[in-house]
Design a protein around this motif. Structure first.
Motif, PDB file in Angstrom:
ATOM      1  N   ARG A 141       0.833  -1.202   0.000  1.00  0.00           N
ATOM      2  CA  ARG A 141       0.000   0.000   0.000  1.00  0.00           C
ATOM      3  C   ARG A 141       0.873   1.259   0.000  1.00  0.00           C
ATOM      4  N   PRO A 142       0.676   2.133  -0.967  1.00  0.00           N
ATOM      5  CA  PRO A 142       1.557   3.296  -1.113  1.00  0.00           C
ATOM      6  C   PRO A 142       1.288   4.377  -0.073  1.00  0.00           C
ATOM      7  N   GLY A 143       2.301   5.175   0.183  1.00  0.00           N
ATOM      8  CA  GLY A 143       2.182   6.340   1.056  1.00  0.00           C
ATOM      9  C   GLY A 143       2.995   7.485   0.492  1.00  0.00           C
ATOM     10  N   LYS A 144       2.577   8.700   0.801  1.00  0.00           N
ATOM     11  CA  LYS A 144       3.238   9.912   0.309  1.00  0.00           C
ATOM     12  C   LYS A 144       3.530   9.793  -1.179  1.00  0.00           C
ATOM     13  N   ALA A 145       2.469   9.492  -1.931  1.00  0.00           N
ATOM     14  CA  ALA A 145       2.628   9.215  -3.358  1.00  0.00           C
ATOM     15  C   ALA A 145       1.543   9.891  -4.185  1.00  0.00           C
ATOM     16  N   ILE A 146       1.896  10.180  -5.428  1.00  0.00           N
ATOM     17  CA  ILE A 146       0.978  10.740  -6.412  1.00  0.00           C
ATOM     18  C   ILE A 146       1.005   9.821  -7.627  1.00  0.00           C
ATOM     19  N   LEU A 147      -0.152   9.483  -8.126  1.00  0.00           N
ATOM     20  CA  LEU A 147      -0.279   8.663  -9.336  1.00  0.00           C
ATOM     21  C   LEU A 147      -0.919   9.512 -10.412  1.00  0.00           C
ATOM     22  N   VAL A 148      -0.274   9.562 -11.563  1.00  0.00           N
ATOM     23  CA  VAL A 148      -0.822  10.344 -12.675  1.00  0.00           C
ATOM     24  C   VAL A 148      -0.769   9.514 -13.943  1.00  0.00           C
ATOM     25  N   GLY A 149      -1.480   9.997 -14.944  1.00  0.00           N
ATOM     26  CA  GLY A 149      -1.311   9.399 -16.256  1.00  0.00           C
ATOM     27  C   GLY A 149      -2.588   9.263 -17.041  1.00  0.00           C
ATOM     28  N   ASP A 150      -2.403   8.727 -18.243  1.00  0.00           N
ATOM     29  CA  ASP A 150      -3.520   8.374 -19.106  1.00  0.00           C
ATOM     30  C   ASP A 150      -3.958   6.977 -18.691  1.00  0.00           C
ATOM     31  N   LEU A 151      -5.022   6.920 -17.904  1.00  0.00           N
ATOM     32  CA  LEU A 151      -5.522   5.640 -17.405  1.00  0.00           C
ATOM     33  C   LEU A 151      -6.548   5.039 -18.350  1.00  0.00           C
ATOM     34  N   ASN A 152      -6.877   5.774 -19.406  1.00  0.00           N
ATOM     35  CA  ASN A 152      -7.740   5.289 -20.486  1.00  0.00           C
ATOM     36  C   ASN A 152      -9.109   4.809 -20.022  1.00  0.00           C
ATOM     37  N   ILE A 153      -9.576   5.359 -18.900  1.00  0.00           N
ATOM     38  CA  ILE A 153     -10.925   5.085 -18.410  1.00  0.00           C
ATOM     39  C   ILE A 153     -11.509   6.382 -17.870  1.00  0.00           C
ATOM     40  N   ALA A 154     -12.727   6.664 -18.277  1.00  0.00           N
ATOM     41  CA  ALA A 154     -13.488   7.795 -17.739  1.00  0.00           C
ATOM     42  C   ALA A 154     -14.515   7.205 -16.773  1.00  0.00           C
ATOM     43  N   PRO A 155     -14.276   7.260 -15.469  1.00  0.00           N
ATOM     44  CA  PRO A 155     -15.069   6.462 -14.530  1.00  0.00           C
ATOM     45  C   PRO A 155     -16.464   6.991 -14.212  1.00  0.00           C
ATOM     46  N   ARG A 156     -16.630   8.305 -14.169  1.00  0.00           N
ATOM     47  CA  ARG A 156     -17.903   8.859 -13.703  1.00  0.00           C
ATOM     48  C   ARG A 156     -18.829   9.193 -14.867  1.00  0.00           C
ATOM     49  N   GLU A 157     -20.118   9.277 -14.564  1.00  0.00           N
ATOM     50  CA  GLU A 157     -21.087   9.619 -15.604  1.00  0.00           C
ATOM     51  C   GLU A 157     -20.805  10.997 -16.186  1.00  0.00           C
ATOM     52  N   ASP A 158     -20.301  11.925 -15.345  1.00  0.00           N
ATOM     53  CA  ASP A 158     -20.007  13.267 -15.842  1.00  0.00           C
ATOM     54  C   ASP A 158     -18.563  13.402 -16.325  1.00  0.00           C
ATOM     55  N   ASP A 159     -17.880  12.249 -16.491  1.00  0.00           N
ATOM     56  CA  ASP A 159     -16.552  12.232 -17.112  1.00  0.00           C
ATOM     57  C   ASP A 159     -16.644  11.941 -18.609  1.00  0.00           C
ATOM     58  N   VAL A 160     -17.869  11.800 -19.122  1.00  0.00           N
ATOM     59  CA  VAL A 160     -18.081  11.547 -20.546  1.00  0.00           C
ATOM     60  C   VAL A 160     -19.231  12.421 -21.036  1.00  0.00           C
ATOM     61  N   TRP A 161     -19.250  12.625 -22.345  1.00  0.00           N
ATOM     62  CA  TRP A 161     -20.274  13.513 -22.912  1.00  0.00           C
ATOM     63  C   TRP A 161     -21.668  12.891 -22.871  1.00  0.00           C
ATOM     64  N   SER A 162     -21.738  11.530 -22.896  1.00  0.00           N
ATOM     65  CA  SER A 162     -23.031  10.855 -22.804  1.00  0.00           C
ATOM     66  C   SER A 162     -22.841   9.493 -22.142  1.00  0.00           C
ATOM     67  N   HIS A 163     -23.204   9.416 -20.888  1.00  0.00           N
ATOM     68  CA  HIS A 163     -23.073   8.162 -20.155  1.00  0.00           C
ATOM     69  C   HIS A 163     -23.837   7.034 -20.857  1.00  0.00           C
ATOM     70  N   LYS A 164     -25.052   7.297 -21.246  1.00  0.00           N
ATOM     71  CA  LYS A 164     -25.902   6.274 -21.858  1.00  0.00           C
ATOM     72  C   LYS A 164     -25.312   5.759 -23.161  1.00  0.00           C
TER      73      LYS A 164
END
Length: 262
Positions: A141-164
């Motif tokens: 389990r990481p500590g004092k860490a930052i994770l960044v990048g192109d994770l190629n997933i938009a997880p939330r409904e408002d992370d995409v132009w049309s969830h449906k």
């Protein structure tokens, strides 16, 4: 001492050297994490970046594909990389800043076009990659860490132009969202962007296929900045530099920023 970090899928650092230089000159983040560099490390055009004050780099590269790099004004210590799913791809690098913060820079596989591992090997590789990330964070389990990048997933409904309309499109399918959520939970990661901007549509990627990407605005938030709980409260000033998507010969991704008071 605060520092600002940016993450950007540059889609060829050599082809878009001028855009990286423009970002460094105009926005001046302390750390810039790049994905899809498409270059061996020794071919990354560092001379211009050094002239702009970015004298430190930790990177992994390969010719024509993948590749991740961390450019920094501050010294970096190379902490190595992980080859999740055994793909042999340059998709992860970790480095430590002088203040003891570890930065993980990831380029998660896109997963192809069909969200079914039985007929699309690339989709299976994406799910396997995320599962191994999850297990790694759960076991260490990481500590004092930052994770960044192109994770190629938009997880939330408002992370995409049309969830449906995107529920069956790779990057927003329920199985991918669940896999990313399990990876995030395993490391206790906090989504800094959404901590700062909790409501509303938010995108970091717009397809090249759109004739007028800005007017159509059919975007997805594929690029992320996460932090471990012990430093998450120090993260603020999150933003996406949408204007960069409109620069000449742009990447299809826009840079994502956050500042950390550490």
């Amino acid at each position: 001492m605060p520092f600002t970090l940016a993450t950007w899928n540059i889609n060829s650092v050599r082809l878009r050297e001028a855009l990286v230089a423009k970002l460094l000159a105009e926005e001046a983040p302390d750390v810039l994490c790049l994905q899809e560099c498409k270059s061996p490390v020794d071919k990354i055009p560092m001379e211009q970046f050094r002239e702009l004050g970015y004298g430190h780099i930790v990177a992994r590269g390969q010719k024509g594909y993948n590749g991740v790099a961390i450019l920094s004004k501050q010294p970096l210590r190379d902490l190595g990389d992980m080859d999740f799913a055994g793909l042999g791809h340059a998709r992860h690098i970790a480095a430590e800043l002088e203040n003891g913060v570890t930065i993980h820079n990831f380029y998660v596989p896109a997963g192809g076009d069909v969200p079914d591992r039985a007929v699309n090997e690339k989709f299976g590789q994406k799910l396997d990659y995320l599962a191994e990330m999850r297990d790694w964070f759960a076991g260490e389990r990481p500590g004092k860490a930052i994770l960044v990048g192109d994770l190629n997933i938009a997880p939330r409904e408002d992370d995409v132009w049309s969830h449906k309309q995107l529920l069956k499109v790779v990057s927003h399918t329920p199985i991918e969202v669940e896999a990313l959520g399990a990876t995030q939970e395993a490391g206790g990661w906090v989504d800094i962007t959404r901590k700062d901007i909790p409501e509303g549509q938010l995108y970091s990627w717009w397809s090249y296929r759109a004739r007028d990407w800005d007017a159509a605005d059919k975007g997805r938030r594929l690029d992320h900045i996460w932090a471990t709980p012990d430093i998450a409260s120090a993260g603020h000033n999150s933003r996406i530099l949408r204007a960069a998507r409109g620069w000449e010969k742009p990447s299809d991704h826009a840079p994502v920023f956050a500042t950390f008071d550490l």
